[in-house]
Design a protein around this motif. Structure first.
Motif, PDB file in Angstrom:
ATOM      1  N   LEU A  37       0.835  -1.198   0.000  1.00  0.00           N
ATOM      2  CA  LEU A  37       0.000   0.000   0.000  1.00  0.00           C
ATOM      3  C   LEU A  37       0.872   1.251   0.000  1.00  0.00           C
ATOM      4  O   LEU A  37       0.633   2.181  -0.777  1.00  0.00           O
ATOM      5  N   ILE A  38       1.897   1.283   0.866  1.00  0.00           N
ATOM      6  CA  ILE A  38       2.789   2.438   0.930  1.00  0.00           C
ATOM      7  C   ILE A  38       3.498   2.632  -0.411  1.00  0.00           C
ATOM      8  O   ILE A  38       3.601   3.760  -0.917  1.00  0.00           O
ATOM      9  N   GLY A  39       3.974   1.564  -1.006  1.00  0.00           N
ATOM     10  CA  GLY A  39       4.647   1.649  -2.307  1.00  0.00           C
ATOM     11  C   GLY A  39       3.721   2.120  -3.402  1.00  0.00           C
ATOM     12  O   GLY A  39       4.111   2.912  -4.270  1.00  0.00           O
ATOM     13  N   SER A  40       2.480   1.670  -3.377  1.00  0.00           N
ATOM     14  CA  SER A  40       1.506   2.086  -4.391  1.00  0.00           C
ATOM     15  C   SER A  40       1.187   3.572  -4.265  1.00  0.00           C
ATOM     16  O   SER A  40       1.114   4.290  -5.269  1.00  0.00           O
ATOM     17  N   ILE A  41       1.010   4.027  -3.037  1.00  0.00           N
ATOM     18  CA  ILE A  41       0.733   5.452  -2.817  1.00  0.00           C
ATOM     19  C   ILE A  41       1.934   6.288  -3.252  1.00  0.00           C
ATOM     20  O   ILE A  41       1.776   7.332  -3.913  1.00  0.00           O
ATOM     21  N   ALA A  42       3.143   5.852  -2.926  1.00  0.00           N
ATOM     22  CA  ALA A  42       4.351   6.574  -3.329  1.00  0.00           C
ATOM     23  C   ALA A  42       4.467   6.639  -4.848  1.00  0.00           C
ATOM     24  O   ALA A  42       4.864   7.671  -5.403  1.00  0.00           O
ATOM     25  N   LEU A  43       4.108   5.568  -5.535  1.00  0.00           N
ATOM     26  CA  LEU A  43       4.161   5.563  -6.990  1.00  0.00           C
ATOM     27  C   LEU A  43       3.180   6.564  -7.581  1.00  0.00           C
ATOM     28  O   LEU A  43       3.516   7.312  -8.498  1.00  0.00           O
ATOM     29  N   VAL A  44       1.963   6.596  -7.059  1.00  0.00           N
ATOM     30  CA  VAL A  44       0.962   7.542  -7.562  1.00  0.00           C
ATOM     31  C   VAL A  44       1.404   8.977  -7.297  1.00  0.00           C
ATOM     32  O   VAL A  44       1.268   9.854  -8.161  1.00  0.00           O
ATOM     33  N   VAL A  45       1.963   9.242  -6.118  1.00  0.00           N
ATOM     34  CA  VAL A  45       2.450  10.593  -5.796  1.00  0.00           C
ATOM     35  C   VAL A  45       3.592  10.977  -6.726  1.00  0.00           C
ATOM     36  O   VAL A  45       3.646  12.104  -7.226  1.00  0.00           O
TER      37      VAL A  45
END
Length: 57
Positions: A37-45
């Motif tokens: 989840l953290i990695g996915s959010i970082a990718l979108v940001v």
């Protein structure tokens, strides 16, 4: 003659092989899901930041 004998002894070997057992996938742990989840959010940001920088040019 020896080639025929060699082929006759080599060819049946794959027929005696074991059947392939598919690996059973393991369930994800809560820690792995959290970091995904953290990695996915970082990718979108990061993608949004790149879009913002590129659109300003």
């Amino acid at each position: 003659m020896t080639r025929i004998l060699a082929l006759a002894t080599i060819l049946p070997v794959p027929a005696l092989a074991e059947a392939f057992d598919r690996p059973v996938p393991q369930p994800q742990t809560d820690t792995a899901e959290f970091w995904f989840l953290i990695g996915s959010i970082a990718l979108v940001v990061a993608l949004a930041a790149v879009q913002w920088v590129v659109s300003r040019r």
